[in-house]
Design a protein around this motif. Structure first.
Motif, PDB file in Angstrom:
ATOM      1  N   ARG A  23      84.914   9.104   4.773  1.00 58.95           N
ATOM      2  CA  ARG A  23      84.526   9.418   5.941  1.00 58.95           C
ATOM      3  C   ARG A  23      83.206  10.160   5.714  1.00 58.95           C
ATOM      4  O   ARG A  23      82.533  10.296   6.831  1.00 58.95           O
ATOM      5  CB  ARG A  23      85.442  10.479   6.515  1.00 58.95           C
ATOM      6  N   GLN A  24      82.661   9.966   4.428  1.00 61.93           N
ATOM      7  CA  GLN A  24      81.186  10.404   4.364  1.00 61.93           C
ATOM      8  C   GLN A  24      80.360   9.205   5.009  1.00 61.93           C
ATOM      9  O   GLN A  24      79.048   9.289   5.198  1.00 61.93           O
ATOM     10  CB  GLN A  24      80.897  10.643   2.902  1.00 61.93           C
ATOM     11  N   ASN A  25      81.034   8.021   4.698  1.00 61.67           N
ATOM     12  CA  ASN A  25      80.106   6.849   5.362  1.00 61.67           C
ATOM     13  C   ASN A  25      80.330   6.942   6.890  1.00 61.67           C
ATOM     14  O   ASN A  25      81.278   6.926   7.528  1.00 61.67           O
ATOM     15  CB  ASN A  25      80.896   5.476   4.903  1.00 61.67           C
ATOM     16  N   PRO A  26      79.159   7.107   7.677  1.00 59.30           N
ATOM     17  CA  PRO A  26      79.091   7.266   9.124  1.00 59.30           C
ATOM     18  C   PRO A  26      79.858   5.853   9.810  1.00 59.30           C
ATOM     19  O   PRO A  26      79.991   5.902  10.975  1.00 59.30           O
ATOM     20  CB  PRO A  26      77.931   7.250   9.362  1.00 59.30           C
ATOM     21  N   ARG A  27      80.099   4.864   8.989  1.00 58.53           N
ATOM     22  CA  ARG A  27      80.648   3.647   9.750  1.00 58.53           C
ATOM     23  C   ARG A  27      82.124   3.562   9.554  1.00 58.53           C
ATOM     24  O   ARG A  27      82.839   2.588  10.132  1.00 58.53           O
ATOM     25  CB  ARG A  27      80.111   2.372   8.885  1.00 58.53           C
ATOM     26  N   ARG A 186      88.276  10.931 -12.353  1.00 62.28           N
ATOM     27  CA  ARG A 186      87.329  11.146 -13.645  1.00 62.28           C
ATOM     28  C   ARG A 186      86.259  10.141 -13.549  1.00 62.28           C
ATOM     29  O   ARG A 186      85.143  10.091 -14.396  1.00 62.28           O
ATOM     30  CB  ARG A 186      88.204  10.454 -15.027  1.00 62.28           C
ATOM     31  N   ASP A 187      86.330   8.998 -12.844  1.00 62.21           N
ATOM     32  CA  ASP A 187      85.059   8.447 -12.459  1.00 62.21           C
ATOM     33  C   ASP A 187      84.862   7.870 -11.297  1.00 62.21           C
ATOM     34  O   ASP A 187      85.167   6.752 -10.786  1.00 62.21           O
ATOM     35  CB  ASP A 187      85.398   6.945 -13.618  1.00 62.21           C
ATOM     36  N   PRO A 188      84.563   8.765 -10.149  1.00 64.44           N
ATOM     37  CA  PRO A 188      84.525   8.384  -8.843  1.00 64.44           C
ATOM     38  C   PRO A 188      83.733   7.435  -8.407  1.00 64.44           C
ATOM     39  O   PRO A 188      83.932   6.213  -7.772  1.00 64.44           O
ATOM     40  CB  PRO A 188      84.430   9.818  -8.226  1.00 64.44           C
ATOM     41  N   PRO A 189      82.467   7.021  -9.041  1.00 63.63           N
ATOM     42  CA  PRO A 189      81.634   5.887  -8.584  1.00 63.63           C
ATOM     43  C   PRO A 189      82.122   4.588  -8.970  1.00 63.63           C
ATOM     44  O   PRO A 189      82.337   3.697  -8.082  1.00 63.63           O
ATOM     45  CB  PRO A 189      80.510   6.125  -9.552  1.00 63.63           C
ATOM     46  N   VAL A 195      86.828   0.063  -4.266  1.00 66.77           N
ATOM     47  CA  VAL A 195      87.379   0.034  -2.861  1.00 66.77           C
ATOM     48  C   VAL A 195      86.359  -0.874  -2.137  1.00 66.77           C
ATOM     49  O   VAL A 195      86.814  -1.690  -1.166  1.00 66.77           O
ATOM     50  CB  VAL A 195      87.326   1.419  -2.353  1.00 66.77           C
ATOM     51  N   TYR A 196      85.253  -0.387  -2.127  1.00 68.88           N
ATOM     52  CA  TYR A 196      84.202  -1.204  -1.226  1.00 68.88           C
ATOM     53  C   TYR A 196      84.286  -2.842  -1.457  1.00 68.88           C
ATOM     54  O   TYR A 196      84.262  -3.594  -0.701  1.00 68.88           O
ATOM     55  CB  TYR A 196      82.851  -0.854  -1.404  1.00 68.88           C
ATOM     56  N   ASP A 197      84.315  -3.150  -2.809  1.00 64.87           N
ATOM     57  CA  ASP A 197      84.386  -4.669  -3.185  1.00 64.87           C
ATOM     58  C   ASP A 197      85.596  -5.197  -2.567  1.00 64.87           C
ATOM     59  O   ASP A 197      85.841  -6.344  -1.970  1.00 64.87           O
ATOM     60  CB  ASP A 197      84.317  -4.581  -4.640  1.00 64.87           C
ATOM     61  N   PHE A 198      86.803  -4.435  -2.724  1.00 63.18           N
ATOM     62  CA  PHE A 198      87.979  -4.763  -2.052  1.00 63.18           C
ATOM     63  C   PHE A 198      88.235  -5.086  -0.739  1.00 63.18           C
ATOM     64  O   PHE A 198      88.551  -6.170  -0.269  1.00 63.18           O
ATOM     65  CB  PHE A 198      89.157  -3.887  -2.836  1.00 63.18           C
ATOM     66  N   GLY A 200      85.526  -5.557   0.997  1.00 61.78           N
ATOM     67  CA  GLY A 200      84.375  -6.378   1.466  1.00 61.78           C
ATOM     68  C   GLY A 200      83.365  -5.908   2.444  1.00 61.78           C
ATOM     69  O   GLY A 200      82.794  -6.449   3.365  1.00 61.78           O
ATOM     70  N   GLN A 201      83.022  -4.342   2.145  1.00 58.16           N
ATOM     71  CA  GLN A 201      81.865  -3.786   2.838  1.00 58.16           C
ATOM     72  C   GLN A 201      80.855  -3.535   1.741  1.00 58.16           C
ATOM     73  O   GLN A 201      81.156  -3.404   0.646  1.00 58.16           O
ATOM     74  CB  GLN A 201      82.545  -2.453   3.241  1.00 58.16           C
ATOM     75  N   PRO A 202      79.606  -3.430   2.512  1.00 62.29           N
ATOM     76  CA  PRO A 202      78.488  -3.155   1.408  1.00 62.29           C
ATOM     77  C   PRO A 202      78.563  -1.584   0.977  1.00 62.29           C
ATOM     78  O   PRO A 202      79.411  -0.854   1.390  1.00 62.29           O
ATOM     79  CB  PRO A 202      77.251  -3.103   2.617  1.00 62.29           C
ATOM     80  N   PRO A 203      78.072  -1.480  -0.335  1.00 62.89           N
ATOM     81  CA  PRO A 203      78.169  -0.105  -1.088  1.00 62.89           C
ATOM     82  C   PRO A 203      77.640   1.034  -0.075  1.00 62.89           C
ATOM     83  O   PRO A 203      76.734   0.668   0.614  1.00 62.89           O
ATOM     84  CB  PRO A 203      77.537  -0.748  -2.366  1.00 62.89           C
ATOM     85  N   PHE A 204      77.859   2.149  -0.314  1.00 59.99           N
ATOM     86  CA  PHE A 204      77.504   3.300   0.411  1.00 59.99           C
ATOM     87  C   PHE A 204      77.261   4.445  -0.656  1.00 59.99           C
ATOM     88  O   PHE A 204      78.163   4.475  -1.772  1.00 59.99           O
ATOM     89  CB  PHE A 204      78.259   3.854   1.168  1.00 59.99           C
ATOM     90  N   GLN A 205      76.246   5.281  -0.894  1.00 58.47           N
ATOM     91  CA  GLN A 205      76.204   6.231  -1.854  1.00 58.47           C
ATOM     92  C   GLN A 205      76.718   7.376  -1.404  1.00 58.47           C
ATOM     93  O   GLN A 205      76.391   8.301  -0.405  1.00 58.47           O
ATOM     94  CB  GLN A 205      74.726   6.633  -1.793  1.00 58.47           C
ATOM     95  N   HIS A 206      77.931   7.887  -2.276  1.00 54.87           N
ATOM     96  CA  HIS A 206      78.697   8.827  -1.921  1.00 54.87           C
ATOM     97  C   HIS A 206      78.415  10.248  -2.601  1.00 54.87           C
ATOM     98  O   HIS A 206      77.693  10.204  -3.491  1.00 54.87           O
ATOM     99  CB  HIS A 206      80.176   8.701  -2.191  1.00 54.87           C
ATOM    100  N   ASP A 207      78.561  11.323  -2.048  1.00 55.63           N
ATOM    101  CA  ASP A 207      77.994  12.619  -2.653  1.00 55.63           C
ATOM    102  C   ASP A 207      79.483  13.328  -3.062  1.00 55.63           C
ATOM    103  O   ASP A 207      80.261  13.723  -2.520  1.00 55.63           O
ATOM    104  CB  ASP A 207      77.589  13.623  -1.516  1.00 55.63           C
ATOM    105  N   PHE A 208      79.604  13.209  -4.373  1.00 51.29           N
ATOM    106  CA  PHE A 208      80.811  13.438  -5.287  1.00 51.29           C
ATOM    107  C   PHE A 208      80.796  14.944  -5.517  1.00 51.29           C
ATOM    108  O   PHE A 208      81.857  15.508  -6.007  1.00 51.29           O
ATOM    109  CB  PHE A 208      81.015  12.735  -6.303  1.00 51.29           C
TER     110      PHE A 208
END
Length: 270
Positions: A23-27, A186-189, A195-198, A200-208
């Motif tokens: 939900r950090q992704n506004p889309r 342990r490796d959120p990026p 998830v994004y690849d699965f 089929g959505q463009p990557p988003f820079q999340h704030d972990f």
């Protein structure tokens, strides 16, 4: 119709954290478990042959009614291009979902079952003065009876575990991705990139380092404050189990998704 995907899998395995990150992704819109799966089950029952008027209901009408449920539940007030609905039931509903939403994806969150039982037991002990909805607000029992109740086929963990196996080994497994809790914390990026690849959505820079999710009112009403609490920073927390050794050992070999030889459907495991 906009894209609808699903978060499912095992309890206490990162589904709330995943939703908080998405939900950090506004889309995107994502939340904790919704009533949608239960509503779909009720409608399926009402359209079954137990209804004397089912003679007048065709399968195409059933599909339209159920599609309408998804479309109307997430109406215009949900301003998002991609919807994620969460329920442990969805893994058991892949045949239905694939007939309604052919492009759907299900992200199943998993965790070693011993640590799931441990996590739930911790919540119970942390709220010792408040009986929990998990056990129908009954104040009795021991850690042994609680573990048994959680793990049986109709229990919170057992049902979700069996539903996950049904999806993992079923004919619609290509719609399923298994996301391990251990990877997510342990490796959120890496986890989010998968998830994004699965889907089929463009990557988003999340704030972990700045994650937020508020379900305090829901958790309090369920007698389980903290059940959906999410730490502000995504990080693994090492700890010692509160379970007796025999209970912990009972579940420690249940991570079937780690057996590559048994993954004959080629499910993506991250």
């Amino acid at each position: 119709m906009r894209s609808i995907h699903f978060i499912s899998g095992l309890p206490r395995s990162g589904s709330t954290l995943l939703a908080a990150l998405l939900r950090q992704n506004p889309r995107f819109h994502a939340g904790m478990s919704s009533p949608l799966a239960g509503m779909a089950n009720v409608m399926l029952g009402e359209m079954s042959d137990r209804n004397e008027f089912s003679l007048f209901i065709t399968d195409e009408q059933r599909r339209r009614v159920l599609r309408g449920l998804f479309e109307n539940y997430y109406g215009e007030e949900f301003n998002a291009d991609v919807i994620f609905d969460t329920s442990r039931t969805w893994c058991a509903k892949l045949p239905m979902l694939c007939g309604l939403l052919p492009s759907l994806k299900v992200i199943a969150c998993v965790r070693h079952v011993s640590w799931i039982i441990d996590s739930l037991e911790r919540v119970i002990r942390d709220n010792a003065l408040r009986p929990s909805s998990i056990f129908n607000f009954q104040p009795g029992g021991t850690v042994y009876s609680r573990a048994e109740g959680l793990a049986n086929g109709e229990g919170m963990v057992g049902y979700a575990y069996n539903a996950l196996k049904e999806a993992f080994y079923g004919e619609h497994a290509q719609h399923l991705m298994v996301l391990q809790y251990e990877t997510l914390v342990r490796d959120p990026p890496k986890a989010m990139a998968a998830v994004y690849d699965f889907i089929g959505q463009p990557p988003f820079q999340h704030d972990f380092d700045n994650v937020h999710f508020d379900a305090e009112a829901f958790d309090a009403r369920a007698g389980t404050p903290g059940l959906h609490a999410v730490g502000r920073k995504v990080a693994a927390q090492e700890r010692t189990t509160v379970l007796p050794p025999d209970i912990f050992r009972r579940f420690e070999n249940d991570a079937f998704w780690l057996n590559g030889l048994a993954n004959f459907r080629g499910v993506k495991v991250v």
